[in-house]
Write an enzyme that holds these catalytic residues in place. Sequence first.
Site, PDB file in Angstrom:
ATOM      1  N   LYS A  63       0.851  -1.194   0.000  1.00  0.00           N
ATOM      2  CA  LYS A  63       0.000   0.000   0.000  1.00  0.00           C
ATOM      3  C   LYS A  63       0.878   1.232   0.000  1.00  0.00           C
ATOM      4  O   LYS A  63       2.009   1.207   0.499  1.00  0.00           O
ATOM      5  CB  LYS A  63      -0.885   0.024   1.258  1.00  0.00           C
TER       6      LYS A  63
HETATM    7  N1  GLU Z   1      -7.297   0.166  -3.235  1.00  0.00           N
HETATM    8  C1  GLU Z   1      -8.066  -0.992  -3.574  1.00  0.00           C
HETATM    9  C2  GLU Z   1      -8.132  -1.942  -2.392  1.00  0.00           C
HETATM   10  O1  GLU Z   1      -7.954  -1.555  -1.262  1.00  0.00           O
HETATM   11  C3  GLU Z   1      -7.591  -1.645  -4.857  1.00  0.00           C
HETATM   12  C4  GLU Z   1      -6.170  -2.116  -4.857  1.00  0.00           C
HETATM   13  C5  GLU Z   1      -5.676  -2.599  -6.219  1.00  0.00           C
HETATM   14  O2  GLU Z   1      -6.445  -2.599  -7.160  1.00  0.00           O
HETATM   15  O3  GLU Z   1      -4.502  -2.943  -6.274  1.00  0.00           O
HETATM   16  O4  GLU Z   1      -8.437  -3.100  -2.537  1.00  0.00           O
END
Ligand code: GLU
Length: 461
Positions: free
Chosen positions: A120
Site C-alpha cells: 500500500k
Molecule cells: N485500493 C483498492 C483496495 O484496497 C484496490 C487495490 C488494487 O487494485 O490494487 O483493494
Amino acid sequence: MENSAVDAPHPKKEGSAVNPYTMACEQFDCAARYMPELKRGLIEDLKHPRRIVRVEFPLETDNGSVTTVTGYRVLHNRARGPGKGGIRFHPRTDEDEVRALAMWMTWKCAVLDLPFGGAKGGVTCDPKQLTEGELRRITRRYILELGDNIGPYTDVPAPDVNSDAKTMAWVFDTYDMMHPGDSNLAVVTGKPVDIGGSLGRLGATARGCLMVTRRLIEKGLLPGARSLEGLSVAIQGFGKVGREAAQLFADAGARIIAVSDSESAIYARGGLDIGAVASHKRQTGKVAGLADTMTLTNDELLGLECDILMPAALQGQITAQNATQIKARMVVEAANGPITPAADRILAQRGIPVVPDILANAGGVTVSYFEWVQNIEHDNWSEDLVDRRLAERMHSATDAVVARRAEINANLKSLSQAPCKVPGLESESKDGLPPADLRIAAYVLAIHRVATVTMERGIWP
Ligand code: GLU
C-alpha cells in the site's frame, strides 16, 4: 476516487483499539489461534512488512511557497507474487495506517487466490486543499522518490482513497519516463481505459461487493431472505464505491434508505433515488438537502434499522462505542477496516454477521489483476468477459470462505485443545475457541495460503 473520505474520529495512538495496524495485528492473531499447525515463529513473522519506504520531498505550491510532503510505500509480503495495493492521499495517513492497509492487501489477494502479495502507498496531504497541478506534482515526485521500489514485477500500485484513473495516468507516465524503452503499462492498474486500463475496473469494487453479498444471502446468511429483492440498505459513504454500490444494489431490487458523505447522511424510509442523489451531490457538493429526505449524522446512519449496513468510507467507523447501537441484520465491509476488533466481538455476540473487507471489497484488486494480465499479454478483454471472470473469482472465494468456516467449526473441539502458539493469547485459549465467523474463516484461508507458499519456497538463506 476509490472511496469517499468520511471525516470520522480516527485516533491514532499506538496500542489503541482503532489504530489500524493494531487492528490488523489483532485480526491476524485472532485467526492464528485456529491454526495450530502454523510454526510458532512464522505467526509473528507473517505480520511484519518486508519493506517500509518513507519519502519526504518539497512541493512548490501554486502561490509560490514551498512545503514538505511525506509519503510511504509498504510492501507487506511478496511470497505469492509482486506487491499489490493502492495509493491514498489523505491528511491523516501515516505509517501505521499504510502498514495495516498493506497487510490487509496480502490477505485480500490470497483469499481471491490472485498471484500477488500485499502492499500500500499513502501520501499525507489534503487533496481538498490542493489544486490539480499541485496534486499532479506531488504524485510525480512521490513516484520518482519511490524509484524501483515499484515495478510491474515488484510492486504494482492502484487507486485508493482520493486517487483515481487520472492519478494512475500520472503514475504510469512518471515511471515510463524513468524507464524509457521498456514496456511499462503493467506498473500500475486502474489506469484510464485508453492508456491500458481495463474495462470494468471503475465499478469493480462495488460489483464485487454485490456479487459476494448476493451469494451469501443465497446461501442463507440472512434468515428469511433468499435474494436482495426488497431488502433495506444503508450505505456510509457516497464516493466511487458507495455511489456505485447504491446504484447496483438498487438495480438488484434493494431499497437504499440512506447514504452519506463526509458532512452528513440523508435518509428516506421508502428508498432514495440514487440518480437524484448523485446529481444533487454533483450540483451542491453534498448529499444533504435533497428534497424529500431527512438529514442525519454519520453516526445516526450507522444506527439505522435496516437489513444491510455497508460502511464504504474509511477504517475505524464501527467501534466498541457504537457497536451496541447497530440495528442492521448484517454488515458488509465495502471499506478497508471499518470495524474494530472490539466492535467485531460485540456484533458477533449480538448475532450480526459481518462480511469482511478482505472478501467483500476484493472486486477492485481482482479486476486490477485482470488489467495487469491484459497489459502483460498486450490484450483487451470485453467488459462482459471481465464481469464473468470477476463473478467466477468472487463466487469461488465466497464459497471457499464459507466452506472453511464450516470446516473450522466442525473441528472446533480439537482446535481448542491444541496448544495456542500466538504469543500473549495462550491463557485466553483455555476457555475454548468461539465458533469462527466469516472474518476468521477468510483470514485462516489467506494465512494458510501465504504460509504454505512461504514454507514451500523455504526461508532463505
Ligand atoms: N485500493 C483498492 C483496495 O484496497 C484496490 C487495490 C488494487 O487494485 O490494487 O483493494
